[in-house]
Design an enzyme around this catalytic site. Structure first.
Site, PDB file in Angstrom:
ATOM      1  N   HIS A  93      -1.208   4.167 -11.665  1.00 20.48           N
ATOM      2  CA  HIS A  93      -1.237   2.992 -10.789  1.00 20.48           C
ATOM      3  C   HIS A  93      -2.474   3.045  -9.909  1.00 20.48           C
ATOM      4  O   HIS A  93      -2.953   4.114  -9.547  1.00 20.48           O
ATOM      5  CB  HIS A  93       0.030   2.915  -9.919  1.00 20.48           C
ATOM      6  CG  HIS A  93       0.361   4.180  -9.193  1.00 20.48           C
ATOM      7  ND1 HIS A  93       0.982   5.242  -9.814  1.00 20.48           N
ATOM      8  CD2 HIS A  93       0.142   4.563  -7.911  1.00 20.48           C
ATOM      9  CE1 HIS A  93       1.134   6.229  -8.939  1.00 20.48           C
ATOM     10  NE2 HIS A  93       0.627   5.849  -7.774  1.00 20.48           N
ATOM     11  N   GLY A  95      -2.512  14.482  -5.463  1.00 24.99           N
ATOM     12  CA  GLY A  95      -1.638  13.692  -4.594  1.00 24.99           C
ATOM     13  C   GLY A  95      -0.768  12.689  -5.331  1.00 24.99           C
ATOM     14  O   GLY A  95      -0.110  11.862  -4.707  1.00 24.99           O
ATOM     15  N   GLN A  96      -0.744  12.759  -6.670  1.00 26.63           N
ATOM     16  CA  GLN A  96       0.090  11.805  -7.425  1.00 26.63           C
ATOM     17  C   GLN A  96       1.554  12.216  -7.320  1.00 26.63           C
ATOM     18  O   GLN A  96       1.896  13.392  -7.529  1.00 26.63           O
ATOM     19  CB  GLN A  96      -0.355  11.775  -8.892  1.00 26.63           C
ATOM     20  CG  GLN A  96       0.350  10.683  -9.693  1.00 26.63           C
ATOM     21  CD  GLN A  96      -0.192  10.549 -11.112  1.00 26.63           C
ATOM     22  OE1 GLN A  96      -1.075  11.320 -11.534  1.00 26.63           O
ATOM     23  NE2 GLN A  96       0.327   9.584 -11.848  1.00 26.63           N
ATOM     24  N   HIS A 144      -3.711   1.983  -6.230  1.00 22.90           N
ATOM     25  CA  HIS A 144      -3.350   1.514  -4.895  1.00 22.90           C
ATOM     26  C   HIS A 144      -4.435   0.555  -4.412  1.00 22.90           C
ATOM     27  O   HIS A 144      -5.636   0.822  -4.591  1.00 22.90           O
ATOM     28  CB  HIS A 144      -3.335   2.666  -3.890  1.00 22.90           C
ATOM     29  CG  HIS A 144      -2.273   3.700  -4.100  1.00 22.90           C
ATOM     30  ND1 HIS A 144      -1.148   3.769  -3.317  1.00 22.90           N
ATOM     31  CD2 HIS A 144      -2.172   4.713  -4.991  1.00 22.90           C
ATOM     32  CE1 HIS A 144      -0.405   4.793  -3.712  1.00 22.90           C
ATOM     33  NE2 HIS A 144      -1.003   5.395  -4.725  1.00 22.90           N
ATOM     34  N   ASP A 200       3.842  -1.668  -2.063  1.00 19.83           N
ATOM     35  CA  ASP A 200       4.288  -0.277  -1.916  1.00 19.83           C
ATOM     36  C   ASP A 200       5.468  -0.230  -0.953  1.00 19.83           C
ATOM     37  O   ASP A 200       5.464  -0.885   0.091  1.00 19.83           O
ATOM     38  CB  ASP A 200       3.126   0.589  -1.399  1.00 19.83           C
ATOM     39  CG  ASP A 200       3.392   2.062  -1.591  1.00 19.83           C
ATOM     40  OD1 ASP A 200       2.694   2.695  -2.407  1.00 19.83           O
ATOM     41  OD2 ASP A 200       4.303   2.609  -0.932  1.00 19.83           O
ATOM     42  N   ILE A 201       6.474   0.570  -1.305  1.00 23.31           N
ATOM     43  CA  ILE A 201       7.690   0.655  -0.491  1.00 23.31           C
ATOM     44  C   ILE A 201       7.426   1.335   0.861  1.00 23.31           C
ATOM     45  O   ILE A 201       8.170   1.134   1.821  1.00 23.31           O
ATOM     46  CB  ILE A 201       8.803   1.398  -1.281  1.00 23.31           C
ATOM     47  CG1 ILE A 201      10.181   1.018  -0.810  1.00 23.31           C
ATOM     48  CG2 ILE A 201       8.591   2.905  -1.273  1.00 23.31           C
ATOM     49  CD1 ILE A 201      11.294   1.452  -1.762  1.00 23.31           C
ATOM     50  N   ASN A 254      -4.556   8.234  -7.403  1.00 24.68           N
ATOM     51  CA  ASN A 254      -4.234   9.659  -7.312  1.00 24.68           C
ATOM     52  C   ASN A 254      -3.951  10.174  -8.719  1.00 24.68           C
ATOM     53  O   ASN A 254      -3.213   9.532  -9.478  1.00 24.68           O
ATOM     54  CB  ASN A 254      -3.011   9.867  -6.414  1.00 24.68           C
ATOM     55  CG  ASN A 254      -3.294   9.518  -4.960  1.00 24.68           C
ATOM     56  OD1 ASN A 254      -4.385   9.777  -4.464  1.00 24.68           O
ATOM     57  ND2 ASN A 254      -2.328   8.919  -4.292  1.00 24.68           N
TER      58      ASN A 254
HETATM   59  P1  5GP Z   1       1.127   8.216  -5.720  1.00 23.68           P
HETATM   60  O1  5GP Z   1       1.236   9.290  -4.673  1.00 23.68           O
HETATM   61  O2  5GP Z   1       1.851   8.602  -6.982  1.00 23.68           O
HETATM   62  O3  5GP Z   1      -0.295   7.770  -5.965  1.00 23.68           O
HETATM   63  O4  5GP Z   1       1.803   6.959  -5.096  1.00 23.68           O
HETATM   64  C1  5GP Z   1       3.092   6.534  -5.384  1.00 23.68           C
HETATM   65  C2  5GP Z   1       3.387   5.374  -4.454  1.00 23.68           C
HETATM   66  O5  5GP Z   1       4.544   4.723  -4.933  1.00 23.68           O
HETATM   67  C3  5GP Z   1       3.663   5.807  -3.011  1.00 23.68           C
HETATM   68  O6  5GP Z   1       2.742   5.147  -2.135  1.00 23.68           O
HETATM   69  C4  5GP Z   1       5.108   5.353  -2.773  1.00 23.68           C
HETATM   70  O7  5GP Z   1       5.314   4.842  -1.480  1.00 23.68           O
HETATM   71  C5  5GP Z   1       5.308   4.297  -3.845  1.00 23.68           C
HETATM   72  N1  5GP Z   1       6.672   4.200  -4.339  1.00 23.68           N
HETATM   73  C6  5GP Z   1       7.465   5.244  -4.735  1.00 23.68           C
HETATM   74  N2  5GP Z   1       8.658   4.789  -5.147  1.00 23.68           N
HETATM   75  C7  5GP Z   1       8.627   3.434  -5.019  1.00 23.68           C
HETATM   76  C8  5GP Z   1       9.570   2.397  -5.285  1.00 23.68           C
HETATM   77  O8  5GP Z   1      10.707   2.624  -5.722  1.00 23.68           O
HETATM   78  N3  5GP Z   1       9.183   1.127  -5.034  1.00 23.68           N
HETATM   79  C9  5GP Z   1       7.945   0.831  -4.544  1.00 23.68           C
HETATM   80  N4  5GP Z   1       7.667  -0.457  -4.339  1.00 23.68           N
HETATM   81  N5  5GP Z   1       7.017   1.777  -4.285  1.00 23.68           N
HETATM   82  C10 5GP Z   1       7.354   3.056  -4.510  1.00 23.68           C
END
Ligand code: 5GP
Ligand code: ZN
Length: 112
Positions: free
Chosen positions: A99, A92-93, A101, A31-32, A86
């Protein structure tokens, strides 16, 4: 493939990510913006918006993603971990490509 999907772009390598695993169906990358010492995402190559968009045809893919979590967590040196999916804006998505986590490491267990 969805044109404006950031995870589809990572799948097809048009934007970079720190990949820790890849096979014909799935990739996993860090995760970034990590919320734990180890925080990676398990992502199907197929663009599916969310868990709420999944149907019976996705059952094997979902199972594969979940079974990868302990394998990759162990490879990353974790002795325990959290998983999180999420689902939907109100869940929270932020990235609408399903995906899982996987989070762990650090002094205290990560609390969601
Ligand atoms: P969500 O809130 O959709 O469950 O989580 C999305 C996750 O993707 C977040 O934890 C966010 O930090 C990660 N993320 C978003 N954009 C990028 C990206 O360009 N590269 C990487 N490696 N992670 C990302
Ligand atoms: Zn996508």
């Amino acid at each position: 493939m969805s044109d404006d999907c950031i995870f589809c772009k990572i799948v097809n390598s048009s934007i970079p990510a720190k990949k820790i695993y890849e096979d014909e169906d799935v990739i996993a990358f860090n995760d970034i913006n990590p919320s734990a010492r180890v925080h990676f995402l398990i992502v199907p190559k197929l663009h599916v918006e969310s868990l709420a968009s999944c149907e019976a045809q996705h059952q094997a893919l979902l199972g594969k993603m979940l079974l990868l979590a302990p394998k990759l967590a162990k490879e990353q040196g974790l002795t325990g971990f959290k998983t999180l999916i999420n689902t939907g804006k109100d869940g929270g998505q932020e990235v609408f490509h399903i995906h899982v986590h996987v989070l762990g490491g650090g002094d205290k267990p990560h609390k969601i």
